[in-house]
Motif scaffolding. Sequence first.
Motif, PDB file in Angstrom:
ATOM      1  N   GLY A   1      86.432 -46.711 -85.966  1.00 32.23           N
ATOM      2  CA  GLY A   1      86.567 -46.516 -84.520  1.00 32.23           C
ATOM      3  C   GLY A   1      86.683 -47.837 -83.777  1.00 32.23           C
ATOM      4  O   GLY A   1      87.482 -47.959 -82.832  1.00 32.23           O
ATOM      5  N   SER A   2      85.908 -48.835 -84.206  1.00 30.57           N
ATOM      6  CA  SER A   2      85.950 -50.145 -83.548  1.00 30.57           C
ATOM      7  C   SER A   2      87.292 -50.831 -83.768  1.00 30.57           C
ATOM      8  O   SER A   2      87.827 -51.483 -82.866  1.00 30.57           O
ATOM      9  N   LEU A   3      87.852 -50.679 -84.972  1.00 30.87           N
ATOM     10  CA  LEU A   3      89.154 -51.266 -85.266  1.00 30.87           C
ATOM     11  C   LEU A   3      90.248 -50.620 -84.418  1.00 30.87           C
ATOM     12  O   LEU A   3      91.139 -51.305 -83.903  1.00 30.87           O
ATOM     13  N   ILE A   4      90.164 -49.302 -84.278  1.00 30.30           N
ATOM     14  CA  ILE A   4      91.143 -48.596 -83.440  1.00 30.30           C
ATOM     15  C   ILE A   4      91.003 -49.042 -81.986  1.00 30.30           C
ATOM     16  O   ILE A   4      92.001 -49.302 -81.297  1.00 30.30           O
ATOM     17  N   LEU A   5      89.760 -49.134 -81.514  1.00 25.38           N
ATOM     18  CA  LEU A   5      89.513 -49.590 -80.141  1.00 25.38           C
ATOM     19  C   LEU A   5      90.057 -51.004 -79.948  1.00 25.38           C
ATOM     20  O   LEU A   5      90.689 -51.298 -78.920  1.00 25.38           O
TER      21      LEU A   5
ATOM     22  N   ALA B   1      85.271 -55.348 -78.924  1.00 28.72           N
ATOM     23  CA  ALA B   1      85.548 -54.444 -80.050  1.00 28.72           C
ATOM     24  C   ALA B   1      85.592 -55.218 -81.359  1.00 28.72           C
ATOM     25  O   ALA B   1      85.126 -54.729 -82.397  1.00 28.72           O
ATOM     26  N   LEU B   2      86.113 -56.433 -81.322  1.00 28.23           N
ATOM     27  CA  LEU B   2      86.164 -57.263 -82.534  1.00 28.23           C
ATOM     28  C   LEU B   2      84.759 -57.639 -82.993  1.00 28.23           C
ATOM     29  O   LEU B   2      84.461 -57.660 -84.202  1.00 28.23           O
ATOM     30  N   ALA B   3      83.883 -57.907 -82.033  1.00 27.87           N
ATOM     31  CA  ALA B   3      82.487 -58.196 -82.372  1.00 27.87           C
ATOM     32  C   ALA B   3      81.822 -56.970 -83.000  1.00 27.87           C
ATOM     33  O   ALA B   3      81.045 -57.093 -83.961  1.00 27.87           O
ATOM     34  N   LEU B   4      82.123 -55.789 -82.479  1.00 25.25           N
ATOM     35  CA  LEU B   4      81.598 -54.553 -83.068  1.00 25.25           C
ATOM     36  C   LEU B   4      82.107 -54.363 -84.492  1.00 25.25           C
ATOM     37  O   LEU B   4      81.370 -53.915 -85.373  1.00 25.25           O
ATOM     38  N   CYS B   5      83.378 -54.719 -84.724  1.00 24.37           N
ATOM     39  CA  CYS B   5      83.950 -54.619 -86.068  1.00 24.37           C
ATOM     40  C   CYS B   5      83.141 -55.474 -87.051  1.00 24.37           C
ATOM     41  O   CYS B   5      82.807 -55.028 -88.152  1.00 24.37           O
ATOM     42  N   ALA B   6      82.853 -56.700 -86.632  1.00 24.22           N
ATOM     43  CA  ALA B   6      82.075 -57.600 -87.501  1.00 24.22           C
ATOM     44  C   ALA B   6      80.668 -57.040 -87.735  1.00 24.22           C
ATOM     45  O   ALA B   6      80.141 -57.089 -88.861  1.00 24.22           O
TER      46      ALA B   6
END
Length: 280
Positions: free
Chosen positions: A15-19, A182-187
């Motif tokens: 979901g984070s990557l899509i966001l 969103a990139l921070a959430l991905c990490a």
Amino acid sequence: MKKIIAWFFALLLTGSLILFGVCLVGHRVIAPAMGDEGAPVSDSLIREEMDLARERINALADLYGFNPEPVIAAVNEDVLKDLNSQASLWWSSMLRDGKAGKELRWDTKEVEQILMDDPAVQENPDEAEYFAYSVSEEIHKSIVNMVLPMRQLVFSLGLEKAGKRVDLANIVEFFLGMPWAALALCALFAGLSALFDGRPVRRALRYIGSALGAAALVMAAIAVMYLCAGILPMIQEASAGLTLQYQSVITGSLLLTAGIVVVFAAGCVVCLLKCREKKA
């Protein structure tokens, strides 16, 4: 149980990557308009608008009975570049301040004089001045509507009303920062997937790879659904000028989306291959 939690974080990573992908494309569309001089206008768009301006002036010439060529020569690239710069500032003002910019104007005195000197108009000298003024205003309205196909007064009033309820400028500013959040959430979710699966960190590659693959598929599906939604035909029916601007923006956005899908898919393949190598 730990594997279930790891897969749950992999789902959140998807979901984070899509966001991230969606917001990055939105950032690409909005960010250029946030500059002090608005978004730059490409030469190709100006050339296409020149062709459309020619069509509009020819249509008005057929309606009012004047020679279109001198008028077309007067509505040159410099006029359209200036109007597009004003339109860029209009959008920039709306996005940065939540208020519509100044109404677009260009000096039509040259066009008015050309119409005054037109032999067909000179056949009725008593009405020549009024005719030249009225037709030049029609030409002005048509060209401005091509560059900024909005009812500027209505739009300004609407923004004024909306601004009392919603802080548009802060919403836009928040959206521009979303890709990096969103990139921070991905990490974060990638790290949590690795943490909950236990022993070797390499095992997290299957979760990260699966999330990247799923995000690539969803981004591709979003792009396909957008293309199949029939938005372009609706815009073409509403306004030829808006169609040119829409095509200019959407081409770059689709290319960026394709790039994101390729990067996600490549990351998926690399992660899954590395995971298999370690197992072997």
